[in-house]
Design an enzyme around this catalytic site. Structure first.
Site, PDB file in Angstrom:
ATOM      1  N   PRO A  84       0.829  -1.212   0.000  1.00  9.92           N
ATOM      2  CA  PRO A  84       0.000   0.000   0.000  1.00  9.92           C
ATOM      3  C   PRO A  84       0.859   1.254   0.000  1.00  9.92           C
ATOM      4  O   PRO A  84       1.863   1.339   0.715  1.00  9.92           O
ATOM      5  CB  PRO A  84      -0.798  -0.125   1.304  1.00  9.92           C
ATOM      6  CG  PRO A  84      -0.901  -1.594   1.525  1.00  9.92           C
ATOM      7  CD  PRO A  84       0.404  -2.163   1.053  1.00  9.92           C
ATOM      8  N   CYS A  85       0.450   2.238  -0.815  1.00 11.16           N
ATOM      9  CA  CYS A  85       1.337   3.380  -1.045  1.00 11.16           C
ATOM     10  C   CYS A  85       0.717   4.723  -0.708  1.00 11.16           C
ATOM     11  O   CYS A  85       1.345   5.753  -0.913  1.00 11.16           O
ATOM     12  CB  CYS A  85       1.763   3.388  -2.519  1.00 11.16           C
ATOM     13  SG  CYS A  85       0.370   3.449  -3.677  1.00 11.16           S
ATOM     14  N   GLN A  86      -0.517   4.757  -0.189  1.00  3.38           N
ATOM     15  CA  GLN A  86      -1.179   6.038   0.017  1.00  3.38           C
ATOM     16  C   GLN A  86      -0.357   6.993   0.889  1.00  3.38           C
ATOM     17  O   GLN A  86      -0.299   8.191   0.641  1.00  3.38           O
ATOM     18  CB  GLN A  86      -2.551   5.828   0.668  1.00  3.38           C
ATOM     19  CG  GLN A  86      -3.544   5.109  -0.220  1.00  3.38           C
ATOM     20  CD  GLN A  86      -3.510   3.608  -0.005  1.00  3.38           C
ATOM     21  OE1 GLN A  86      -2.513   3.045   0.450  1.00  3.38           O
ATOM     22  NE2 GLN A  86      -4.597   2.936  -0.342  1.00  3.38           N
ATOM     23  N   PHE A  92       2.750   7.313   1.093  1.00  2.00           N
ATOM     24  CA  PHE A  92       3.995   7.756   0.476  1.00  2.00           C
ATOM     25  C   PHE A  92       3.748   8.676  -0.715  1.00  2.00           C
ATOM     26  O   PHE A  92       4.631   8.878  -1.532  1.00  2.00           O
ATOM     27  CB  PHE A  92       4.824   6.548   0.030  1.00  2.00           C
ATOM     28  CG  PHE A  92       5.234   5.665   1.171  1.00  2.00           C
ATOM     29  CD1 PHE A  92       6.090   6.136   2.143  1.00  2.00           C
ATOM     30  CD2 PHE A  92       4.745   4.377   1.275  1.00  2.00           C
ATOM     31  CE1 PHE A  92       6.478   5.319   3.202  1.00  2.00           C
ATOM     32  CE2 PHE A  92       5.123   3.559   2.329  1.00  2.00           C
ATOM     33  CZ  PHE A  92       5.995   4.037   3.301  1.00  2.00           C
TER      34      PHE A  92
END
Length: 366
Positions: free
Chosen positions: A80-82, A84
């Site tokens: 999950p990248c939200q 970053f």
């Protein structure tokens, strides 16, 4: 490199709807384990892939305990990248911070010959994430040579401006070179696979008008004029209509498709421009506003509408017969969360060649 026949084994983490898995399968990887926390994405995965996907969080001992494979060639995935993103405010104690490290927990446990960790571009270059990036590089270097590349999907045949970071590792036992050598190998191999994408207009015309038999899964969100338009130099930036779903240039490529699609954050296209060759309504209205014209009110003309599910699948370069599970909003979310298969395949092909010994041969030649 697309014609490889020998399959390597792979573990897929944070698999989602299977975008990366499509690309890595095309490059010759046999995916023996997949995992995701989204039930709809798992259902989609089962509709399109022969391997089993396990539902649940990697932080759950029950799921992590299933990872007992031996002699795995590759571990890949996009945590999950939200947090970053450019505006992200990642808390070190946030579960998403733990999840990106859980990817490397699996790498430590399985000791694969290679790994590929995908994430947003911001994690790959912003100073605010320098400590996180350095920590991931240190973890990757335990047994692998590592390199980081930032790629734009449009450079690899994907009709979408979508920039992503890929942290790649090749085990020291099979790569006889330095991190710098691996960086050069990756960049050279990727350069050889660059391809020009088609346009938004080509994709929409190939599927047919929204609501037709070949393009049935429409977005019902209305398009109304913004009462206080935000103007930019480009007609396709700013905000001339309601919501965050901006118009797309028919003769170029889409902007990044977000996971929030399905409502007024779904991008907009002009059917009359695409199918009938009329002048762009968006560009015409933009000129009107830039010349001091008054903003219009109410609903935009019917020729403007939002992307359908099938158009989004095609823009992401999923196979034409790819099936999706879940509600319409869940389908849009899965597409927006996915890595474009064509982009994934480009990375996978270079990694596969490295596993075949091509990377070592190239380093030796240099």
């Amino acid at each position: 490199m697309q014609d490889r026949r020998n399959a390597f084994t792979a573990v897929s983490l944070f698999s989602g709807a299977g975008g990366m898995d499509v690309g890595f399968s095309q490059a010759g990887f046999d995916i023996v384990f997949a995992n995701d926390v989204d039930k709809d994405a798992c259902a989609t995965y089962r509709l399109n892939h022969t391997g089993e996907i396990h539902h649940g969080s990697l932080l759950d001992p029950g799921v992590g305990g299933m990872l007992t494979q031996k002699d795995v060639d590759l571990v890949f995935g996009g945590p999950p990248c939200q947090g970053f993103s450019v505006a992200g405010k990642m808390d070190p104690d946030d579960e998403r911070s733990r999840l990106i490290h859980s990817f490397f927990d699996v790498v430590d446990r399985l000791q694969p010959k290679a790994f590929v960790c995908e994430n947003v571009k911001a994690l790959g270059f912003l100073n605010r994430w320098a400590d996180v990036r350095a920590a991931l590089m240190r973890r990757g270097r335990k047994n692998h040579r590592v390199a980081l590349v930032i790629l734009n999907a449009t450079d690899f045949g994907v009709p979408q401006i979508r920039e992503r970071m890929f942290l790649v590792g090749l085990h020291r036992d099979i790569f006889d070179g330095t991190d710098k050598d691996l960086q050069a190998y990756l960049e050279t191999g990727l350069d050889a696979q660059r391809a020009a994408p088609t346009t938004v207009s080509d994709i929409v015309r190939s599927l047919g008008k929204a609501g037709s038999e070949t393009n049935p899964r429409v977005c019902a969100a209305k398009i109304t004029y913004a009462r206080s338009p935000i103007l930019r130099k480009s007609p396709y930036a700013g905000m001339m209509f309601n919501g965050a779903g901006r118009p797309l240039p028919a003769k170029k490529w889409a902007t990044t498709l977000p996971a929030s699609m399905g409502g007024n954050k779904t991008p907009i296209i002009d059917e009359a421009e695409i199918f009938d060759g009329e002048q762009s309504f968006v560009e015409e209205y933009h000129r009107h506003l830039m010349n001091g014209g008054e903003p219009r009110t109410g609903c935009a003309p019917d020729r403007l509408r939002r992307l359908t599910v099938d158009e989004c699948l095609a823009i992401q370069t999923f196979p034409a017969n790819y099936r999706l599970a879940g509600s319409r909003s869940a389908q849009y979310r899965q597409i927006g969360n996915a890595v474009p298969p064509m982009l994934a395949a480009a990375v996978a092909n270079v990694v596969a060649r490295g596993l075949d010994g091509g990377a070592a041969l190239q380093v030796a030649a240099e």
